[in-house]
Write an enzyme that holds these catalytic residues in place. Sequence first.
Site, short mmCIF file in Angstrom:
data_model
loop_
_atom_site.label_atom_id
_atom_site.label_comp_id
_atom_site.label_asym_id
_atom_site.label_seq_id
_atom_site.Cartn_x
_atom_site.Cartn_y
_atom_site.Cartn_z
N ALA A 1 -9.23 -14.45 3.43
CA ALA A 1 -9.75 -14.12 5.02
C ALA A 1 -9.22 -15.68 5.62
O ALA A 1 -8.50 -15.91 6.64
CB ALA A 1 -11.32 -14.71 5.21
N SER B 1 4.81 -11.69 5.87
CA SER B 1 3.92 -11.06 6.17
C SER B 1 2.53 -12.11 6.80
O SER B 1 3.74 -12.94 7.04
CB SER B 1 3.29 -10.49 4.63
OG SER B 1 2.18 -11.70 4.40
N SER C 1 0.89 -1.65 0.10
CA SER C 1 -0.10 0.11 0.28
C SER C 1 1.30 1.40 0.28
O SER C 1 -0.12 2.60 -0.37
CB SER C 1 -0.94 -0.26 1.32
OG SER C 1 -2.27 -0.93 0.73
N GLY D 1 2.83 -0.69 3.97
CA GLY D 1 2.38 -1.79 2.97
C GLY D 1 2.38 -3.13 3.84
O GLY D 1 3.07 -3.67 4.60
C1 LIG Z 1 -3.42 -1.74 6.36
C2 LIG Z 1 -2.77 -2.40 6.25
C3 LIG Z 1 -1.56 -3.17 7.05
S1 LIG Z 1 -3.07 -3.54 5.01
C4 LIG Z 1 -3.43 -2.60 3.87
C5 LIG Z 1 -3.08 -3.23 2.30
N1 LIG Z 1 -2.74 -4.75 2.41
C6 LIG Z 1 -3.64 -5.41 1.95
O1 LIG Z 1 -5.08 -4.37 2.53
C7 LIG Z 1 -4.10 -6.51 1.72
C8 LIG Z 1 -4.38 -7.76 3.17
C9 LIG Z 1 -3.74 -9.40 3.19
C10 LIG Z 1 -2.27 -9.16 3.37
C11 LIG Z 1 -2.40 -10.33 4.20
N2 LIG Z 1 -3.03 -10.24 5.21
C12 LIG Z 1 -4.21 -11.88 5.29
O2 LIG Z 1 -4.15 -13.10 4.71
C13 LIG Z 1 -4.74 -11.68 6.49
N3 LIG Z 1 -6.19 -13.31 6.56
C14 LIG Z 1 -0.14 -10.77 4.92
O3 LIG Z 1 -0.49 -10.01 5.22
O4 LIG Z 1 -0.06 -11.44 3.96
C15 LIG Z 1 -1.58 -2.64 2.56
O5 LIG Z 1 -0.41 -2.66 2.07
N4 LIG Z 1 -2.49 -1.53 4.07
C16 LIG Z 1 -1.88 -1.67 4.86
C17 LIG Z 1 -1.64 -0.43 4.85
O6 LIG Z 1 -2.17 0.51 4.19
O7 LIG Z 1 -0.88 -0.05 5.64
#
Ligand SMILES: CC1(C)S[C@@H]2[C@H](NC(=O)CCCC[C@H](NC(=O)C[NH3+])C(=O)[O-])C(=O)N2[C@H]1C(=O)[O-]
Length: 349
Positions: A121, A326, A62, A300
């Site tokens: 999810a 992650s 992100s 991110g």
């Molecule tokens: C708010 C956050 C931290 S999450 C948001 C965005 N990333 C996502 O929305 C992907 C979420 C799935 C990633 C995955 N998580 C899962 O599958 C959980 N079930 C993983 O950790 O690999 C990003 O990048 N942002 C960060 C931000 O903007 O700071």
Amino acid sequence: GRLPKPDLAGVDSVLRTALRQGAPGAIARVDDDGVVRTAAVGVADRGTGRAISNADRFRIGSVTKVFSAVVLMQLADEGKLNLDASVDRYLPGLLPDSRITVRQVLGHRSGLYDYTNDMFAKSVSGFESVRSKVFTYRQLVDRSLRHARTNAPGAAYAYSNTNFVVAGMLIEKLTGHLVGTEYANRIIEPLKLRDTFYVHPGKNIPGRYARGYLTPDTAGTPLVDATQQTVSWAQSAGALISSTRDLDTFLSALLGGRLMSATRLGQMERMIPVNSTQAYGLGLRRRDLSCGVSVYGHTGAVQGYYTYAFATKDGRRSLTALANTSNNGAVLNTMLGTLESAFCGKPAK
Ligand SMILES: CC1(C)S[C@@H]2[C@H](NC(=O)CCCC[C@H](NC(=O)C[NH3+])C(=O)[O-])C(=O)N2[C@H]1C(=O)[O-]
């Protein structure tokens, strides 16, 4: 007043904690008015054991949202976009509520549901089912619109990737170019960001890079190598590739006022509180640190990679840190400590 000196021993210690908590590798780069210090611990590749370094490129998740916001703020400076206009003016019929404005989208106040909530999810199976897929923007927005909105337009902050998919659609509609072209013309080339790429729908990271490892939901099961993916589920919300050097350069230029007018930057930095230590502007986070310093940038989280990229308001000091795992809350929280060390220096005795 002047900041305390960066505490690189502190940064190094944070990275070592992240390793103990499951990250294969971690890197950080602090640029303090041109004086650059780096730290690196662990491996870029678990298969070969190659050491990770700040020369390695990685997926920035992100932090991409800042690039998308910069393009739109420049379009506003050029008179091609009105931040307070309805999205409907530019993308008629896309959204179900003509009250949703561009500014609400960029500030996560539109109420549009985040389609990744369903998609991931189950972290590993969710990732495996999309890692090679190529989505259209509209397919992603349609996934969101199957759900009720989280709030009335403008009524609350609710982080949603859907907002920056809409941002990508706005960029392409207003310029007639793909977002990758606009990132290149407006940011990557002018700032000579040699490690920064938008390769969607390609799956490979060009040149030298750190592999990224997704931590499964079930403790004790093996890490999943998530390096190769289209990141088509994110695109203008999260698909850029970069490096610690390039993100430091980008944030210093942005906050130093070199990417848009002062008025426009002020609009981007106009923050709405998220919680006691965080606020969100337009595609930009503010974090308030323990020593009273506020820093601006973005985090991110994309499969295999956690990134923090922040700078002081004048852009003179910047920090980018990366852990190549992650779905590991302990690592995400630990890596926040690099900001404290970089901007607040050694903790008071
Ligand atoms: C708010 C956050 C931290 S999450 C948001 C965005 N990333 C996502 O929305 C992907 C979420 C799935 C990633 C995955 N998580 C899962 O599958 C959980 N079930 C993983 O950790 O690999 C990003 O990048 N942002 C960060 C931000 O903007 O700071």
